[in-house]
Scaffold this active site. Structure first.
Site, PDB file in Angstrom:
ATOM      1  N   GLU A 113       0.801  -1.219   0.000  1.00 38.32           N
ATOM      2  CA  GLU A 113       0.000   0.000   0.000  1.00 38.32           C
ATOM      3  C   GLU A 113       0.833   1.268   0.000  1.00 38.32           C
ATOM      4  OE1 GLU A 113       0.187  -2.370   2.348  1.00 38.32           O
ATOM      5  OE2 GLU A 113       0.271  -1.536   4.368  1.00 38.32           O
ATOM      6  N   HIS A 117      -8.419  -3.609  -1.047  1.00 38.04           N
ATOM      7  CA  HIS A 117      -7.626  -3.765   0.181  1.00 38.04           C
ATOM      8  C   HIS A 117      -6.523  -2.707   0.248  1.00 38.04           C
ATOM      9  CE1 HIS A 117      -5.719  -6.110   3.483  1.00 38.04           C
ATOM     10  NE2 HIS A 117      -4.621  -5.579   2.980  1.00 38.04           N
ATOM     11  N   GLU A 118      -5.752  -2.596  -0.817  1.00 32.65           N
ATOM     12  CA  GLU A 118      -4.628  -1.634  -0.786  1.00 32.65           C
ATOM     13  C   GLU A 118      -5.141  -0.206  -0.684  1.00 32.65           C
ATOM     14  OE1 GLU A 118      -2.019  -3.130  -0.170  1.00 32.65           O
ATOM     15  OE2 GLU A 118      -2.636  -5.108  -0.882  1.00 32.65           O
ATOM     16  N   HIS A 167      -6.026   0.750   2.809  1.00 29.13           N
ATOM     17  CA  HIS A 167      -4.841   1.114   3.609  1.00 29.13           C
ATOM     18  C   HIS A 167      -4.567   2.622   3.588  1.00 29.13           C
ATOM     19  CE1 HIS A 167      -3.034  -2.438   5.298  1.00 29.13           C
ATOM     20  NE2 HIS A 167      -2.971  -3.078   4.153  1.00 29.13           N
ATOM     21  N   GLU A 201      -3.816  -4.307   9.516  1.00 31.13           N
ATOM     22  CA  GLU A 201      -4.419  -5.279   8.602  1.00 31.13           C
ATOM     23  C   GLU A 201      -5.853  -5.686   8.937  1.00 31.13           C
ATOM     24  OE1 GLU A 201      -3.270  -5.682   5.815  1.00 31.13           O
ATOM     25  OE2 GLU A 201      -1.184  -5.077   6.055  1.00 31.13           O
ATOM     26  N   ASP A 252       8.655  -9.868  10.300  1.00 41.46           N
ATOM     27  CA  ASP A 252       7.981 -10.561   9.213  1.00 41.46           C
ATOM     28  C   ASP A 252       7.270 -11.827   9.713  1.00 41.46           C
ATOM     29  OD1 ASP A 252       7.593 -10.122   6.482  1.00 41.46           O
ATOM     30  OD2 ASP A 252       8.867 -11.841   5.985  1.00 41.46           O
ATOM     31  N   TYR A 293      -4.765 -10.274   9.801  1.00 39.60           N
ATOM     32  CA  TYR A 293      -5.760  -9.912   8.790  1.00 39.60           C
ATOM     33  C   TYR A 293      -7.146 -10.446   9.160  1.00 39.60           C
ATOM     34  CZ  TYR A 293      -1.796  -8.929   5.618  1.00 39.60           C
ATOM     35  OH  TYR A 293      -0.667  -8.419   5.041  1.00 39.60           O
TER      36      TYR A 293
HETATM   37 ZN   LIG Z   1      -2.805  -5.129   3.888  1.00 36.56          ZN
END
Ligand SMILES: [Zn+2]
Length: 595
Positions: free
Chosen positions: A256, A280-281, A284, A303, A362, A370
């Site tokens: 994003e 979705h992006e 953001h 998320e 990460d 999410y």
């Molecule tokens: Zn995302």
């Protein structure tokens, strides 16, 4: 405090970056100067994060040299660059170059691009990789504005997460401006034979020449998506909203980056069916870019809210059936991920608030943030009603705009603004702090998927595949179908399915990936050439993980996984390499393949 940054913003915080860099596409190196304006509140130094950078010199705003030191290298955090500051100094300029293995950067040879004529470079900053190409205070709780001057070979174009060119410059020099304060993981750059096509007043698509028309057709709804998003949660604050379609090795579905979402070409299905990723992006632009997780332990704030918002945009555009199907697919993903986490070393990772100190952030980027985050927000919505929840969210995005917040800040705010005034009892700590799924989860249902399950039952009872009632099925119905086939299928049954529905030849990446999972499970060798082609072309981690994991469950598959990965590894970005290396317990003895 952010456990993933050496910076001490409470003493000296960067507020603005002037970046002046040259991109060397042959040597795979970026070099130049990052000049920062600082806000100081005590202390005698400023600290930046770096990882693998060569620091040539550091000066103060007036050009005088500044003393600096680099700490010992930490394998996750990199090195702290500490610059001594005389009293009153409020500017530093760092001249540097990137290392050979800069993790944010993926340098692609021409043959790895769609048009196979020019090299390509893209960056991926989230979570803590921006420090591998810019010395920066690399914490999501810190915000800076930036201007950039970037020079590239003159046959190529550069674009960033900022105001962007729509045409080539004559000399390969491009200037950019991001005048809203953003967290450093959102600084992004792409360089290649990039072309632009508008899709609306303030939306458009960048892609390689052969892809730009196809991409603009696929993403024709972008302008409508921006309007739907604004109608829900207030004005879009970033000016233009454009998308760049990257070569297939891009490790994520999308990233994003403000003003310019970076996206995988695997969403180009030819039927506009996978564009919820763009919703979705775009979402953001509010949750994540406007209101940002202050540390990676709070990643669900980015998320979970974005998945909720994404569903509201697609529901407004495509209706409730669509939304029920995508919600249920997401719930299936969540259950799969939770089972995997439960069987691993970090069962605590199924809590929404993570504890990632000492680990690579990460590791926290799983479906839990999410889909469990989304499920939690659906519970709140069901308790207070949609109208009140929407009003709360509008206020939330406004109140915390251009700020990083922690989970504690969210808890305090929602209690005061929504739960207490509405007299709502909510098991918030069970959802946020505890592993697992609380019992008041609202399990999504879908009438469309019930029909799919009926067809699967008919097939299992002997109806030939070609006689099943599949007319009009969307990508989502096919995904549900493929995910729920009976286990232990024989070659003749797989042949029959493939003959009827041509899965192996599918140009829809979601359908193809779901089919290939079944092929691995049932050792359907006829599809292995396609599997190898897919894994050596596509670098999107979401597809790689289940396919490699599936292969690793048998000795035969394991050998195939190793053989394919040896060929494919050089084509993946470092975030995918990192994940698949772990999955395969891969030991790399040779230096990475140079293109
Ligand atoms: Zn995302």
């Amino acid at each position: 405090m952010d456990p993933h940054s050496y910076a001490r913003p409470e003493e000296a915080a960067a507020t603005h970056l002037d970046l002046d860099i040259h991109v060397d596409m042959k040597q795979h190196r970026i070099r130049g100067t990052a000049t920062y304006n600082l806000k100081r509140q005590g202390g005698d130094s400023v600290i930046f994060d770096t990882d693998g950078l060569a620091i040539d010199k550091v000066t103060l705003g007036d050009g005088t040299p500044a003393a600096f030191t680099l700490s010992a290298k930490d394998s996750i955090l990199g090195q702290a660059l500490r610059v001594a500051l005389p009293q009153g100094a409020d500017k530093v300029a760092i001249t540097y170059s990137t290392g050979a293995a800069a993790k944010a950067l993926q340098w692609l040879a021409p043959e790895q691009t769609a048009d196979k004529k020019f090299p390509f470079l893209f960056t991926q900053g989230e979570a803590i990789l921006t420090r591998t190409w810019i010395p920066v205070q690399d914490s999501p709780g810190i915000r800076i504005t930036y201007n950039a001057r970037v020079t590239v070979p003159k046959e190529l174009m550069a674009v960033m997460s900022a105001t962007n060119p729509q045409e080539r410059s004559t000399d390969g020099t491009y200037t950019f401006k991001m005048d809203k304060p953003i967290p450093p993981y959102l600084i992004a750059l792409a360089v290649g034979d990039i072309h632009f096509k508008a899709t609306g007043k303030r939306t458009g698509v960048y892609a390689e020449r052969s892809m730009v028309d196809t991409a603009a057709w696929e993403l024709a709804d972008m302008e409508k998506m921006v309007e739907a998003a604004e109608a829900l949660y207030g004005p879009y604050r970033w000016g233009r909203y454009d998308v760049i379609i990257l070569p297939p090795s891009f490790p994520f579905g999308g990233m994003e980056n403000p003003c310019l979402t970076f996206a995988t070409p695997t969403i180009i299905a030819g039927d506009r069916s996978l564009t919820s990723l763009i919703a979705h992006e775009l979402a953001h632009s509010w949750s994540g870019n406007l209101v940002t997780n202050a540390t990676w332990d709070d990643f669900w704030l980015n998320e979970g809210f974005t998945v909720y918002f994404e569903h509201r945009i697609t529901e407004a555009l495509y209706g409730k059936d669509y939304n029920d199907m995508t919600s249920l697919l997401g719930y299936q993903d969540l259950l799969g991920t939770m089972a995997e986490i439960d069987s691993g070393k970090h069962a605590e990772d199924t809590a929404l608030r993570l504890k990632l100190a000492g680990r690579n952030p990460d590791d926290g980027m799983t479906d839990v943030a999410y889909e469990k985050g989304y499920a939690f927000l659906r519970v709140i919505e069901s308790k207070v009603g949609r109208a009140k929840f929407d009003a709360f969210l509008r206020g939330y995005f406004e109140h915390f705009s251009f700020r990083g917040i922690t989970t504690d800040t969210f808890k305090t705010y929602i209690s005061k603004e929504l739960l207490v005034p509405e007299h709502v009892a909510l098991n918030m700590d069970e959802w946020i702090e505890k592993p697992g799924l609380p019992a008041n989860l609202v399990v999504p249902g879908s009438g469309k998927f019930k029909q799919v399950e009926g067809e699967i039952a008919h097939w299992a009872q002997g109806t030939p595949a070609k006689s099943l009632a599949t007319a009009g099925w969307s990508t989502f119905e096919w995904m549900h179908f493929l995910r729920h086939l009976p286990s232990g299928l024989q070659k003749a049954q797989m042949d029959q399915l493939d003959a009827a529905f041509r899965f192996t030849a599918s140009g829809n990446s979601e359908v193809l990936a779901a089919w290939l999972e079944q092929c691995i499970k049932n050792d359907y060798e006829a599809a292995y050439p396609k599997l190898e082609e897919f894994l050596t072309t596509v670098g999107r981690r979401k597809f790689l993980v289940p396919l490699y994991a599936g292969l690793m469950s048998t000795p035969k598959g394991r050998a195939l996984a190793m053989q394919i990965y040896a060929k494919a590894r050089g084509n993946y970005h470092s975030v995918s390499v990192n994940t698949v290396d772990q999955l395969l317990a891969w030991k790399e003895n040779k230096p990475p393949v140079a293109f």
